[in-house]
Design an enzyme around this catalytic site. Structure first.
Site, PDB file in Angstrom:
ATOM      1  N   ASP A  77       0.868  -1.170   0.000  1.00  0.00           N
ATOM      2  CA  ASP A  77       0.000   0.000   0.000  1.00  0.00           C
ATOM      3  C   ASP A  77       0.909   1.225   0.000  1.00  0.00           C
ATOM      4  O   ASP A  77       1.583   1.507   0.992  1.00  0.00           O
ATOM      5  CB  ASP A  77      -0.898  -0.018   1.238  1.00  0.00           C
ATOM      6  N   TYR A 172      -6.177  17.306 -10.530  1.00  0.00           N
ATOM      7  CA  TYR A 172      -5.437  16.434 -11.447  1.00  0.00           C
ATOM      8  C   TYR A 172      -4.248  17.177 -12.047  1.00  0.00           C
ATOM      9  O   TYR A 172      -3.126  16.668 -12.089  1.00  0.00           O
ATOM     10  CB  TYR A 172      -6.380  15.947 -12.542  1.00  0.00           C
ATOM     11  N   LYS A 176      -0.017  16.412 -11.700  1.00  0.00           N
ATOM     12  CA  LYS A 176       0.901  16.199 -12.822  1.00  0.00           C
ATOM     13  C   LYS A 176       2.014  17.249 -12.825  1.00  0.00           C
ATOM     14  O   LYS A 176       3.183  16.925 -13.068  1.00  0.00           O
ATOM     15  CB  LYS A 176       0.131  16.225 -14.138  1.00  0.00           C
ATOM     16  N   THR A 207      -5.578   1.153 -21.630  1.00  0.00           N
ATOM     17  CA  THR A 207      -5.716   0.250 -20.488  1.00  0.00           C
ATOM     18  C   THR A 207      -6.970  -0.589 -20.639  1.00  0.00           C
ATOM     19  O   THR A 207      -7.781  -0.381 -21.555  1.00  0.00           O
ATOM     20  CB  THR A 207      -5.789   1.051 -19.182  1.00  0.00           C
TER      21      THR A 207
END
Length: 294
Positions: A77, A172, A176, A207
């Site tokens: 984790d 987001y 980045k 994906t």
């Protein structure tokens, strides 16, 4: 596995790909495994039944073996620093060095593609600062001493165009941008030690989840299907970069994966050249040289 201090006729290539039970991480791990490398694949998913998306680290490790490499699954984790430290302690014990570290682990919120301003979207998005930005730093911190012992160490932080344009909102984009700056600064620290650190901007990657969307909604995704980059392509770019004679000339920079792949002669699965999205989303920004470096 090789233990520290034990000499082999041919030094094995040791790789870590975090968050490799599925998606981008899985594809990168398989591509690097196909080179015959020993690939440690990490993630929380050890049971197929507990996740909505398919894939486990054990299955990825099995596919690596079938591809010609050695896959070692490690349940980790990446929000738990002790587990991350234990991962790299294991690698130090058995190998004593690390050639490639790919920090792919990230928190992916179900609200990532939602419409509307940030204050009308889920606060869950900010978790990307934990497993995403912070986890990249922690894994790099514990992996760095092992990369220094490689003959050609490489640290890769997957990122994306949102680092330079508005895409999926401020949380987001901030993640980045932070990863990009972190990669450049890590590369500055690594420069005297022959370790290359880069950030790789990926486009729409094929994906399992993306392919499912394309198959289920061809009328919506049909035109974009030709833009898809395969996760294995990203892995082959990483492979080529680590082997490149001018590897250190590419250090401490943010690269668009398709453009770097073209420079290094890397092709897609079908032999084609993936198209850069620079014209649509822009390119990486430059950074000023170090003001002070101790």
């Amino acid at each position: 596995m090789q233990t520290a201090g034990h000499e082999h006729q041919e030094r094995e290539r040791v790789v870590v790909v975090t968050g490799a039970s599925r998606g981008v991480g899985k594809g990168i791990a398989l591509a690097l495994g196909a080179t015959g490398a020993t690939v440690y694949v990490t993630g929380r998913t050890a049971s197929m039944s507990r996740e909505p998306a398919p894939g486990t680290i054990q299955h990825t490790a099995k596919l690596i073996k079938e591809a010609g490499g050695i896959g070692i699954p490690v349940v980790c984790d990446h929000s738990d620093d002790k587990q991350v430290r234990a991962l790299f302690s294991q690698i130090e014990e058995y190998h004593g060095y690390l050639d490639i570290l790919v920090n792919n682990a990230a928190h992916v919120s179900s609200d990532i593609g939602a419409d509307g301003p940030f204050w009308k979207r889920s606060l869950d998005l900010i978790k990307m600062m934990g497993v995403g930005v912070r986890s990249t730093y922690i894994s790099s911190y514990y992996g760095a001493p092992l990369l220094l012992k490689s003959q050609a160490g490489l640290l890769v932080n997957p990122s994306g165009y949102a680092g330079g344009c508005y895409l999926h909102g401020p949380a987001y984009g901030a993640c980045k941008a932070a990863i990009d700056k972190m990669s450049v600064d890590m590369g500055i620290d690594f420069q005297p030690h022959n370790v290359c650190a880069v950030s790789l901007w990926m486009g729409l990657v094929g994906t399992e989840q993306v392919q499912k969307l394309i198959d289920s909604q061809p009328e919506v995704w049909g035109e974009r299907a030709a833009e898809v980059e395969s996760p294995r392509f990203i892995g082959r770019v990483i492979d080529a970069l680590q082997k490149a004679p001018d590897r250190m000339e590419r250090n401490a920079k943010v690269w668009i994966a398709t453009e770097l792949g073209r420079e290094l002669g890397v092709k897609e699965d079908d032999g084609s050249d993936p198209v850069s999205k620079r014209d649509k989303f822009g390119g990486p920004r430059g950074y000023n040289p170090p003001v002070w470096h101790g």
